[in-house]
Design a protein around this motif. Structure first.
Motif, short mmCIF file in Angstrom:
data_model
loop_
_atom_site.label_atom_id
_atom_site.label_comp_id
_atom_site.label_asym_id
_atom_site.label_seq_id
_atom_site.Cartn_x
_atom_site.Cartn_y
_atom_site.Cartn_z
N GLU A 116 0.83 -1.21 0.00
CA GLU A 116 0.00 0.00 0.00
C GLU A 116 0.85 1.26 0.00
O GLU A 116 0.61 2.20 -0.76
CB GLU A 116 -0.90 -0.01 1.24
N GLN A 155 -12.96 -4.33 20.41
CA GLN A 155 -13.87 -3.18 20.46
C GLN A 155 -14.91 -3.38 21.54
O GLN A 155 -15.51 -4.45 21.65
CB GLN A 155 -14.57 -3.00 19.11
N GLN A 163 -20.70 3.72 16.88
CA GLN A 163 -20.37 3.72 15.46
C GLN A 163 -21.38 2.94 14.64
O GLN A 163 -21.15 2.67 13.46
CB GLN A 163 -18.97 3.12 15.27
N GLN A 165 -22.15 -0.11 14.66
CA GLN A 165 -21.59 -1.35 14.18
C GLN A 165 -22.08 -2.50 15.05
O GLN A 165 -22.52 -2.30 16.18
CB GLN A 165 -20.05 -1.31 14.22
N ARG A 172 -9.02 -8.66 17.32
CA ARG A 172 -8.54 -8.64 15.94
C ARG A 172 -7.07 -8.25 15.91
O ARG A 172 -6.63 -7.39 16.65
CB ARG A 172 -9.35 -7.63 15.11
N ARG A 208 -2.78 -2.27 11.16
CA ARG A 208 -3.84 -2.58 10.20
C ARG A 208 -4.55 -1.30 9.77
O ARG A 208 -4.90 -0.46 10.60
CB ARG A 208 -4.82 -3.56 10.85
N LYS A 209 -4.77 -1.15 8.48
CA LYS A 209 -5.26 0.11 7.91
C LYS A 209 -6.56 0.57 8.56
O LYS A 209 -6.73 1.75 8.88
CB LYS A 209 -5.45 -0.05 6.40
N SER A 210 -7.50 -0.34 8.76
CA SER A 210 -8.81 0.03 9.30
C SER A 210 -8.76 0.43 10.77
O SER A 210 -9.73 0.95 11.31
CB SER A 210 -9.79 -1.13 9.13
N LEU A 211 -7.61 0.21 11.43
CA LEU A 211 -7.50 0.51 12.86
C LEU A 211 -6.46 1.59 13.15
O LEU A 211 -6.08 1.78 14.30
CB LEU A 211 -7.14 -0.77 13.64
N ARG A 212 -6.02 2.30 12.13
CA ARG A 212 -5.04 3.35 12.35
C ARG A 212 -5.68 4.59 12.97
O ARG A 212 -6.88 4.73 13.00
CB ARG A 212 -4.35 3.71 11.03
#
Length: 302
Positions: A116, A155, A163, A165, A172, A208-212
Motif C-alpha cells: 500500500e 472493540q 459507530q 456497528q 482482531r 492494520r489500515k482500518s484501525l489506524r
C-alpha cells in the motif's frame, strides 16, 4: 538468519506514524505457506511450562535449537509477556509475543502495509508475503535474542454502538513490531545510519489500515520499551525514522527519542530516503535482568 545464498532487501515505508523500516531476505526456496485472509483471534491465557526442555513438539516457543538455561528462562519471559491498555477512541489493546499460528496473518499485515505504501499492484502482495514469511521464520529461530510482538484490538460494546456497528468482542490482529535485544539478535543488514549491533533495536512496525489513528502505534512502542527493559540490561534503544515522515518523527520525539545521526545527502544516489537514527535511554528497573544477553555464552566462559 538467511542462508548465505540469500539476498537481503531493505524497503522503507512512506508517511505513516505507525510504520517503520522493513527488511527481509529473498530466498530461492519454494513458498512454505498459502496466504490467508486477515483473521480474528480469541486471546487465551498463557501458562509457563515447568520443563527445562524445549524439545516438545507442541511448544509454541520451540526455536529448533539447543538453548542455555538463561535462554530458556528468558524464552519463558517472552512467553508470559503481556501489555494491556484501554484506547481513548474506545476498545482495548493487548500486545504479546507472536505465536506460530499467528505468523501468516502477521505476514499479510506487513506485506499489505508495504504494498500500500509503495503503491504496488495487488499481485505483488503475495510475492512480498513470501519474502516476509522467510524473514520471520529466520528471525524466530533467534529467540530469545529477538521477538516479534503482535497487538490485538477488542472493540467495546459501547464503542460499537456509537459507530452503529455490530457488537464484536473477539480480538482482531491490529499491529506488529519487531525487536532485537542484543548482538546475537541483531539483523545482518539494517538501514543507515547503522545502529550499534549490541543495543536493542525497534523496527518493522505496522498497524492494520482500518484501525489506524487510534494510538495503536504509540502503544506498540510503549510495549516494546517495556519488554526491552525486562530482556536487556542495556538502557539505550534505537530506531530509524525517515526525514520526510513528520508524524512518526513527532511520535518518537514525544516518546523522548533523540536524533543521534542523520543520513548523508549522498544516500539519495542509492534511491533511498534520508533517515534519522534515533535513540532513547530507558529508565532503570528496580530489579534489573539477571544477565546481559549482549554478551555471548562463549564470552561468558572465557
Amino acid at each position: 538468519m538467511a542462508a548465505a545464498s540469500s539476498t537481503l532487501f531493505s524497503f522503507s515505508f512512506p508517511f505513516d506514524p505507525q510504520i517503520q523500516t522493513l527488511s527481509f531476505p529473498l530466498s530461492s526456496a519454494k513458498p512454505r505457506f498459502s496466504p490467508k485472509p486477515f483473521s480474528t483471534f480469541k486471546l487465551t491465557s498463557t501458562h509457563s511450562s515447568s520443563s527445562s526442555s524445549l524439545t516438545v513438539s507442541d511448544d509454541p516457543f520451540n526455536t529448533g535449537r539447543f538453548l542455555s538455561n538463561d535462554e530458556l528462562r528468558r524464552l519463558r519471559l517472552l512467553e508470559t509477556f503481556l501489555y494491556r491498555c484501554d484506547l481513548p477512541s474506545g476498545g482495548s489493546l493487548s500486545v504479546r509475543v507472536m505465536r506460530p499460528h499467528e505468523t501468516d496473518p502477521t505476514v499479510l499485515l506487513l506485506a499489505a502495509s508495504f504494498a500500500e505504501s509503495m503503491l504496488l499492484p495487488q499481485p505483488y502482495v503475495k510475492f512480498l508475503a513470501f519474502l516476509v514469511k522467510q524473514y520471520l521464520l529466520d528471525r524466530r529461530s533467534l529467540m530469545p535474542h529477538t521477538a516479534t510482538l503482535v497487538a490485538f484490538y477488542t472493540q467495546t460494546a459501547a464503542a460499537a454502538a456509537d459507530q452503529d456497528q455490530e457488537q464484536e468482542q473477539e480480538a482482531r490482529l491490529a499491529g506488529t513490531v519487531e525487536l532485537s535485544f542484543d548482538i546475537r539478535g541483531a539483523n545482518a543488514t539494517v538501514p543507515s545510519p547503522t545502529p550499534p549491533r549490541d543495543k536493542p533495536y525497534i523496527c518493522n512496525m505496522a498497524v492494520r489500515k482500518s484501525l489506524r489513528r487510534r494510538g495503536i502505534g504509540w502503544h506498540l512502542l510503549r510495549a516494546s520499551e517495556e519488554l526491552i527493559s525486562q530482556m536487556s540490561s542495556a538502557r539505550e534503544v534505537y530506531l530509524h525514522c525517515r526525514i520526510i515522515d513528520e508524524a512518526p518523527f513527532n511520535m518518537y520525539t514525544k516518546a523522548d527519542y533523540k536524533i543521534v545521526k542523520t543520513d548523508s545527502i549522498l544516500v539519495l544516489l542509492t534511491l533511498q530516503r534520508r533517515k534519522h537514527l534515533m535513540c532513547k535511554k530507558l529508565p532503570l528497573l528496580s530489579t534489573p535482568p539477571e544477565t546481559d544477553l549482549s554478551v555471548s555464552d562463549e564470552q561468558k566462559t572465557m
